[in-house]
Design an enzyme around this catalytic site. Structure first.
Site, PDB file in Angstrom:
ATOM      1  N   PRO A 183      27.199 -30.898 -49.171  1.00  0.00           N
ATOM      2  CA  PRO A 183      27.670 -31.461 -47.900  1.00  0.00           C
ATOM      3  C   PRO A 183      27.140 -30.685 -46.703  1.00  0.00           C
ATOM      4  CG  PRO A 183      29.442 -30.308 -49.030  1.00  0.00           C
ATOM      5  CD  PRO A 183      28.299 -30.373 -49.986  1.00  0.00           C
ATOM      6  N   GLU A 184      26.589 -31.422 -45.751  1.00  0.00           N
ATOM      7  CA  GLU A 184      26.120 -30.830 -44.508  1.00  0.00           C
ATOM      8  C   GLU A 184      26.855 -31.499 -43.351  1.00  0.00           C
ATOM      9  OE1 GLU A 184      21.820 -30.544 -44.413  1.00  0.00           O
ATOM     10  OE2 GLU A 184      21.738 -30.262 -46.581  1.00  0.00           O
ATOM     11  N   LYS A 217      29.852 -26.964 -40.791  1.00  0.00           N
ATOM     12  CA  LYS A 217      30.259 -27.527 -42.081  1.00  0.00           C
ATOM     13  C   LYS A 217      31.722 -27.238 -42.386  1.00  0.00           C
ATOM     14  CE  LYS A 217      25.603 -26.506 -43.793  1.00  0.00           C
ATOM     15  NZ  LYS A 217      24.816 -25.818 -44.834  1.00  0.00           N
TER      16      LYS A 217
END
Length: 463
Positions: free
Chosen positions: A2-3, A60
């Site tokens: 996940p970014e 993030k």
């Protein structure tokens, strides 16, 4: 992994479906590696009965603002994700929970039920995420240590150029540094560098102002577009490298399709599509994609379009030649080591304990003795034949002779001595002598030892 776009999609899903609702139940996993600095029981007590006021994000990291502190904070790590039952959070990865799926997941670290029956969960399969309970998440690490958010706090051209001119590291490593710009991860860094036609290993301070302007523009465009479509990669521009990062591997399904995205609608000029293809089989717009390590991460780039500047190119060539030379030297060293191990001295094989005992009892190695005698005095053909037969007999017996056998051998020798001396005994006398000798051998085999060969000869001569 996940970014910024994926975390922003999760934040927006919480904001749309959960804000204004009260928490009636919470279950926190007993996992101290993920649940950081607080016990599950205290965590649950701090959440239950409170209302979700807002959801926030920087880089993030995401946190929920409740009607009173402390607030739950989420650092997504490698596999952190928000799941809302019955609602698809993002199409970048599988996020819609089906009726047939286990709920909550066995990888759930924080489960929350709201007063209207809606349920959501934060999961982390690989346990690199961190879930914390903080009074003011912005004022403490890790959020307090983050640089400006790539979406919410874009730099001006002058700020960006001045910042890069002071950095003596590779541009991709700098983009991955969350204290410089927060939210950009591996695939985003590759994408913006490809769109800007900048090599991942180019030193940041060597970029011209024109290149900095182009790079900043690409960062803003890629970030805004990815967030605009809620990380739905099926709506990414067809020219993005993104699509080629998750291309088809031999024997594997297309990962983008597996996570719910329509890969036929991906922007064809995003490098994303080919990131997971094998070297030599990855192309974007007909141009070959190669993979190197930059900033400690596997990086996809197009050598035909992303070229190093003169000084950087020469430096890389020199380093490559040095690496080749070092590897060849190591191979040569390894080959020498395989022949003669370093630090190991040549040793003479020690005789076995059985052989030592034989030598201590006066039994010499017949083979060694024979070799010495052969070197000193070459024997005649007849003697050599007899010697060889004797050697064969000794090898078969392996030097082990019972006392009885030795006595018979000595008896044979005595007969030879008698015949050589010309004693003139007739057959009857010889028969008596041999009978007596056999009697002596039998008594010796029962444990009685004679007085030696010379003594026996004297007795026999006297008789």
């Amino acid at each position: 992994m996940p970014e910024l776009p994926e975390v922003e999609a999760a934040r927006r899903a919480i904001e749309e479906h959960c804000v204004g609702k009260k928490i009636v139940k919470s279950v926190v996993a007993n996992d101290s590696k993920v649940i950081d600095g607080v016990s599950p029981k205290d965590f649950e007590a701090s959440l239950t009965g409170k209302t979700i006021v807002a959801s926030h994000r920087k880089g993030k990291n995401m946190w929920l603002q409740l009607d009173s502190p402390p607030f739950p904070s989420f650092q997504f790590g490698m596999t952190g994700a928000i799941y809302i039952k019955g609602i698809a959070v993002t199409k970048y990865k599988r996020s819609a929970v089906k009726d047939t799926d286990e709920w909550p997941s066995k990888y759930s670290k924080l489960f929350i039920e709201l007063d209207d029956g809606l349920e959501f969960s934060f999961t982390d399969k690989r346990r690199f995420a961190k879930v914390r309970l903080l009074d003011n998440p912005v004022s403490v690490p890790p959020i307090s240590e983050l640089g400006p958010d790539a979406l919410l706090e874009p730099m001006t051209v002058d700020e960006f150029y001045n910042s890069l001119s002071k950095k003596k590291i590779g541009i991709k490593a700098l983009l991955l540094d969350q204290s410089f710009i927060s939210g950009i991860g591996n695939w985003m860094a590759d994408e913006v560098l490809y769109q800007a036609r900048i090599h991942p290993l180019e030193t940041a301070s060597s970029l011209s102002k024109e290149s900095c302007v182009t790079l900043l523009k690409c960062i803003n465009e890629v970030t805004k577009f990815a967030v605009k479509v809620d990380a739905d990669c099926s709506r990414f521009p067809v020219e993005w490298m993104f699509h080629f990062r998750w291309g088809k591997r031999p024997g594997k399904v297309n990962e983008a399709v597996e996570v719910g995205a329509d890969s036929s609608q991906f922007p064809s000029n995003w490098i994303f599509h080919s990131r997971e293809k094998k070297p030599g089989k990855a192309f974007v717009d007909g141009k070959k994609i190669e993979f190197i390590t930059a900033g400690g991460r596997t990086s996809a780039y197009v050598p035909e379009l992303q070229k190093l500047s003169g000084n950087q190119a020469r430096k890389v060539v020199v380093e490559s030649s040095n690496n080749i030379e070092e590897s060849s030297n190591e191979e040569a060293t390894d080959s020498r080591k395989s022949k003669v191990p370093r630090g190991r001295k040549a040793t003479v094989k020690k005789p076995s304990s059985k052989r030592k005992s034989k030598e201590s009892n006066g039994e010499s190695n017949s083979d060694d003795d024979d070799d010495k005698s052969l070197r000193k005095e070459p024997p005649s053909r007849g003697k050599s034949k007899g010697r060889n037969e004797n050697d064969d007999q000794k090898k078969k017996s392996k030097g082990k002779k019972t006392p009885t056998k030795r006595i018979f051998e000595e008896s044979d020798d005595e007969d030879d001595v008698d015949n050589a001396s010309g004693s003139g005994d007739d057959d009857e006398e010889d028969h008596k002598v041999m009978s007596k000798k056999r009697g002596k051998a039998g008594s010796l085999s029962k444990g009685k030892v004679g007085s030696g060969r010379n003594g026996r000869q004297q007795k026999r001569v006297a008789k």
